[in-house]
Scaffold this motif. Structure first.
Motif, mmCIF file in Angstrom:
data_model
loop_
_atom_site.group_PDB
_atom_site.id
_atom_site.type_symbol
_atom_site.label_atom_id
_atom_site.label_comp_id
_atom_site.label_asym_id
_atom_site.label_seq_id
_atom_site.Cartn_x
_atom_site.Cartn_y
_atom_site.Cartn_z
ATOM 1 N N ALA A 233 49.668 41.035 36.738
ATOM 2 C CA ALA A 233 48.624 41.496 37.844
ATOM 3 C C ALA A 233 47.483 40.441 37.772
ATOM 4 N N THR A 234 47.201 39.730 36.872
ATOM 5 C CA THR A 234 46.118 38.746 36.577
ATOM 6 C C THR A 234 46.608 37.482 36.937
ATOM 7 N N GLY A 235 47.862 37.144 37.139
ATOM 8 C CA GLY A 235 48.495 36.061 37.453
ATOM 9 C C GLY A 235 48.629 34.894 36.519
ATOM 10 N N PHE A 236 48.747 35.495 35.256
ATOM 11 C CA PHE A 236 48.969 34.582 34.338
ATOM 12 C C PHE A 236 50.570 34.508 33.895
ATOM 13 N N THR B 106 40.588 37.403 34.089
ATOM 14 C CA THR B 106 40.828 37.053 32.854
ATOM 15 C C THR B 106 41.504 37.931 31.935
ATOM 16 N N VAL B 107 41.751 37.612 30.596
ATOM 17 C CA VAL B 107 42.401 38.539 29.827
ATOM 18 C C VAL B 107 41.847 38.489 28.409
ATOM 19 N N ALA C 4 41.558 42.084 32.078
ATOM 20 C CA ALA C 4 42.843 42.568 31.670
ATOM 21 C C ALA C 4 42.649 42.947 30.162
ATOM 22 N N LEU C 5 42.490 43.979 29.557
ATOM 23 C CA LEU C 5 42.387 44.144 28.071
ATOM 24 C C LEU C 5 43.623 44.707 27.595
#
Lengths: 265, 253
Positions: free
Chosen positions: B52-55, B76-77, B157-158
């Motif tokens: 979802a965050t693109g990583f 960010t994550v 994102a955590l």
């Protein structure tokens, strides 16, 4: 203890490039020196460099330097002293090659000076100051991270090894006994140390990426290139320190010019 | 409200894996919401955050199938182990938090201001001068979240952020999440700690073997967990405990 030792000596306060230039000058200078006396002076110079870092630095760099250099000295004396060319001189009951001893002195001296100079630089250069200096100098993040990681890897591995050692001892690992038993005990220590470090690398890469390390410039002219990091607290550089760095470069070049001239002569 | 992140029937396969970690997942993440992503170990919650965050697959590799639209300007994550997320280049918390904005090449004053705001938001301003390597796990994790927030992301994102924390530190971390969301940042939270996460989440997604099996308001979606069903049957009044320790605490009371 190998690694940075906090302090307020002139080397600690110097710009990191100056400290590294001094260590670099010893490294390059060592290969320009071809005679035992010259190398002896270089070792004294390296010791002086270490002394500039203060007592704690001298202790933290001189002892490991000597411990690292000692086996090399022994090896060099055995190799060159016993197998070197004639004529031979007596050292008690042993006949050693005079030229071989000279070669061993030169090589051993070089190693000692280089190791001492770099351990001193390591002990007096705070990694974060080097990072800030390189950032201010516009160095790319990858290069900064590589150098800083190299400087900090030993203390970090030592801390991790201490934790693993405690954990393994709690589970019955015995460290005493014969050299063979001690060697065997290294396995349960080294394996988790290396595997643990490797396992965390993926997460560290992700974390650095998530925090913008090596980010691209956002929009504007030149968008798409690597963003130049902002130096938040760059160490102060002075004209005097820049002069010292240039002078060291000139000295090294002069030493090589003199070496090649004497080789031709 | 337009979505920051849209996944439409997205599947994801890790390099070398023979089955997808996510299968046909459709999801919309809106600004200023706390989205709780939960499921059993191996259900794909961490993978969903990375996708979802693109990583994923950009950093971790692998194959992505389906349509993904990340309108968020910056994501960010944060992971569960805080010590793996330190840059290793900073000697103070202040510089560690400022690392992200400094990487973007922003002016020094802007970087310092962003770091100060993030430290205030997480309540770690008093640690500014400390060495990050010498902090406790709870302090360090809040510093790491502050460092991520200093980037002023649209989505954070955590991934099980309180896994290594003591109960008080975990409470403090979860308590900060609604404030982060209120500032406009979408929070994607993957955790099995439902008792702490459900009260702060605005929406919940339950994954099972990489598939979304439930989605909606946390109270409604999570009422179906085994523990909640048992608690309801035992006559517990709402809000129902969602995990075993919470049920044990309720019974003890």
């Amino acid at each position: 203890m190998i690694g940075y030792v906090a302090g307020r000596s002139i080397l600690h306060r110097a710009h990191p490039y100056t400290t590294l230039a001094l260590a670099g000058a010893v490294l390059l200078g060592a290969f320009a020196m071809t005679r035992p006396l010259q190398v002896g002076l270089l070792v004294l110079g390296a010791a002086g460099f270490a002394a500039l870092g203060g007592g704690a630095t001298l202790r933290s760099s001189a002892k490991p330097a000597l411990l690292l250099a000692l086996p090399i000295w022994v090896l060099l004396f055995v190799l060159h002293g016993l197998l070197g060319p004639e004529p031979r001189v007596f050292f008690g009951p042993v006949r050693l090659s005079a030229a071989g001893i000279a070669t061993a002195l030169v090589l051993g001296g070089r190693v000692t000076a280089i190791v001492l100079a770099f351990l001193t630089a390591l002990a007096t250069t705070a990694p974060h100051r080097l990072v800030e200096a390189m950032t201010a100098g516009g160095q790319p993040f990858g290069r900064i991270f590589l150098l800083s990681s190299t400087l900090t890897v030993l203390p970090r591995m030592r801390e991790r090894a201490a934790l693993i050692l405690e954990a393994q001892q709690c589970r019955g690992l015995r460290l005493g006994g014969s050299p063979l038993a001690r060697l065997k005990a290294l396995g349960p220590l080294a394996l988790p140390l290396v595997l643990g470090a490797l396992a965390e690398v993926d997460e560290q890469v992700l974390a650095l990426d998530a925090r913008g390390a090596g980010d691209r410039r956002e929009g504007g002219e030149g968008g798409g290139g690597a963003a130049r990091r902002t130096a938040l607290d760059p160490p102060r550089d002075s004209t005097a320190q820049r002069v010292v760095r240039w002078a060291l470069l000139v000295l090294v070049l002069a030493a090589y010019a003199w070496k090649f001239r004497s080789m031709r002569g | 409200m337009s979505a920051l992140i849209t996944l439409d029937r997205v599947s994801f396969v890790y390099p070398g894996a023979d089955r997808p970690a996510l299968e046909e997942v459709s999801l919309r993440v809106a600004p200023a919401e706390v989205l709780l992503v939960t499921g059993e170990t191996g259900a794909g919650t961490s993978t969903l955050l990375l996708v979802a965050t693109g990583f994923a697959p950009r950093v971790v590799g692998g194959r992505l199938l389906g349509a993904r639209d990340i309108a968020a300007r910056r994501c960010t994550v944060v992971f569960s182990r805080p010590w793996t997320q330190l840059s290793g280049l900073c000697s103070t918390v202040r510089d560690e938090v400022a690392f992200g904005p400094a990487s973007r090449g922003l002016p020094r004053e802007t970087v310092r201001a962003a770091a100060a705001r993030a430290m205030d938001a997480l309540g770690v301003a008093h640690l500014a001068g400390r060495d990050p390597a010498r902090l406790s796990g709870g302090e360090l994790q809040r510093v790491v979240v502050a460092a991520a927030l200093a980037l002023e992301p649209d989505a954070i994102a955590l991934d099980d952020p309180a896994a290594e924390l003591d109960p008080a530190a975990a409470d403090a971390l979860y308590a900060a999440l609604p404030g982060i969301a209120a500032s406009g940042t979408a929070v994607l939270l993957a955790t099995p700690d439902l008792d702490r996460a459900a009260p702060v989440a605005s929406r919940a997604v339950v994954l099972e073997r990489g598939r979304v099996v439930a989605e909606g308001a946390p109270g409604r979606v999570l009422d179906g967990t085994t523990v909640a069903v048992i608690a309801r049957a035992a006559g517990c009044p709402p809000p129902l405990p969602l995990d075993v320790p919470a049920l044990a605490r309720r019974v003890a009371r």
